[in-house]
Design a protein around this motif. Structure first.
Motif, PDB file in Angstrom:
ATOM      1  N   GLU A 195       0.881  -1.165   0.000  1.00 27.07           N
ATOM      2  CA  GLU A 195       0.000   0.000   0.000  1.00 27.07           C
ATOM      3  C   GLU A 195       0.916   1.210   0.000  1.00 27.07           C
ATOM      4  O   GLU A 195       1.732   1.366   0.911  1.00 27.07           O
ATOM      5  N   GLN A 196       0.787   2.046  -1.031  1.00 26.16           N
ATOM      6  CA  GLN A 196       1.709   3.159  -1.196  1.00 26.16           C
ATOM      7  C   GLN A 196       1.740   4.040   0.053  1.00 26.16           C
ATOM      8  O   GLN A 196       0.709   4.434   0.577  1.00 26.16           O
ATOM      9  N   GLY A 197       2.967   4.307   0.545  1.00 21.77           N
ATOM     10  CA  GLY A 197       3.158   5.155   1.707  1.00 21.77           C
ATOM     11  C   GLY A 197       2.855   4.481   3.030  1.00 21.77           C
ATOM     12  O   GLY A 197       2.807   5.147   4.065  1.00 21.77           O
ATOM     13  N   ARG A 198       2.672   3.166   3.028  1.00 21.40           N
ATOM     14  CA  ARG A 198       2.322   2.460   4.263  1.00 21.40           C
ATOM     15  C   ARG A 198       3.210   1.234   4.435  1.00 21.40           C
ATOM     16  O   ARG A 198       3.532   0.535   3.474  1.00 21.40           O
ATOM     17  N   LYS A 199       3.572   0.941   5.671  1.00 20.00           N
ATOM     18  CA  LYS A 199       4.380  -0.236   5.977  1.00 20.00           C
ATOM     19  C   LYS A 199       3.480  -1.360   6.463  1.00 20.00           C
ATOM     20  O   LYS A 199       2.604  -1.157   7.296  1.00 20.00           O
ATOM     21  N   ASN A 200       3.701  -2.559   5.912  1.00 22.23           N
ATOM     22  CA  ASN A 200       2.975  -3.753   6.318  1.00 22.23           C
ATOM     23  C   ASN A 200       3.973  -4.845   6.677  1.00 22.23           C
ATOM     24  O   ASN A 200       5.092  -4.860   6.173  1.00 22.23           O
ATOM     25  N   PHE A 201       3.546  -5.753   7.525  1.00 20.47           N
ATOM     26  CA  PHE A 201       4.392  -6.865   7.947  1.00 20.47           C
ATOM     27  C   PHE A 201       3.822  -8.161   7.397  1.00 20.47           C
ATOM     28  O   PHE A 201       2.618  -8.282   7.193  1.00 20.47           O
ATOM     29  N   PHE A 202       4.700  -9.123   7.145  1.00 18.69           N
ATOM     30  CA  PHE A 202       4.251 -10.405   6.615  1.00 18.69           C
ATOM     31  C   PHE A 202       5.137 -11.515   7.140  1.00 18.69           C
ATOM     32  O   PHE A 202       6.271 -11.286   7.539  1.00 18.69           O
TER      33      PHE A 202
END
Length: 142
Positions: free
Chosen positions: A78-85
């Motif tokens: 997601e542009q401009g957002r940090k996600n964890f996986f």
């Protein structure tokens, strides 16, 4: 889903300044419905992920990259957002972060292009910056 030719050019720039690129042209499947694109293909020895099926789902919300098989993961961009996986391999699992710098897509009913630019970290330690340039086109010869 329609038969498609998928061309992928990926570059990984690691935190120490090293750079590695891979280019792959492969057969796959592509579909476009209700403003959402999806394409899928089987990985090969070239990518080091033989035995893994990769699926990209592109919507107005962002991009989801799912891998299933010898390696399992689901990355959300997601542009401009940090996600964890969770990155699962035969050797163990790790939690990683993906911070999306840019998503650019022109995918439509007959294919198109997708560009992703993102940073990856492992336990909040920067691992590098990655880019994907992907072209998907219908395989008119089936």
């Amino acid at each position: 889903m329609k038969d498609a030719i998928i061309s992928i050019f990926g570059t990984q720039n690691d935190a120490s300044g090293g750079k590695d690129s891979v280019e792959l042209v492969t057969a796959g499947q592509y579909g476009f419905e209700n403003g959402e694109s999806r394409f899928t293909y089987e990985e090969s020895d070239l990518t080091g992920l033989n035995g893994t099926r990769t699926t990209f789902t592109i919507s107005p919300m962002g991009v989801v990259l799912r891998r299933e098989g010898s390696l399992n993961s689901e990355m959300v961009f997601e542009q401009g957002r940090k996600n964890f996986f969770l990155y699962e391999t035969p050797y163990g699992s790790a939690t990683m972060g993906v911070d999306t710098r840019r998503i650019d897509t022109s995918l439509g009913e007959h294919g198109g292009d997708l560009e992703l630019d993102y940073d990856v970290d492992f336990n909040h330690t920067p691992m590098g910056r990655n880019t994907f340039r992907i072209n998907v086109r219908e395989n008119e010869h089936g």
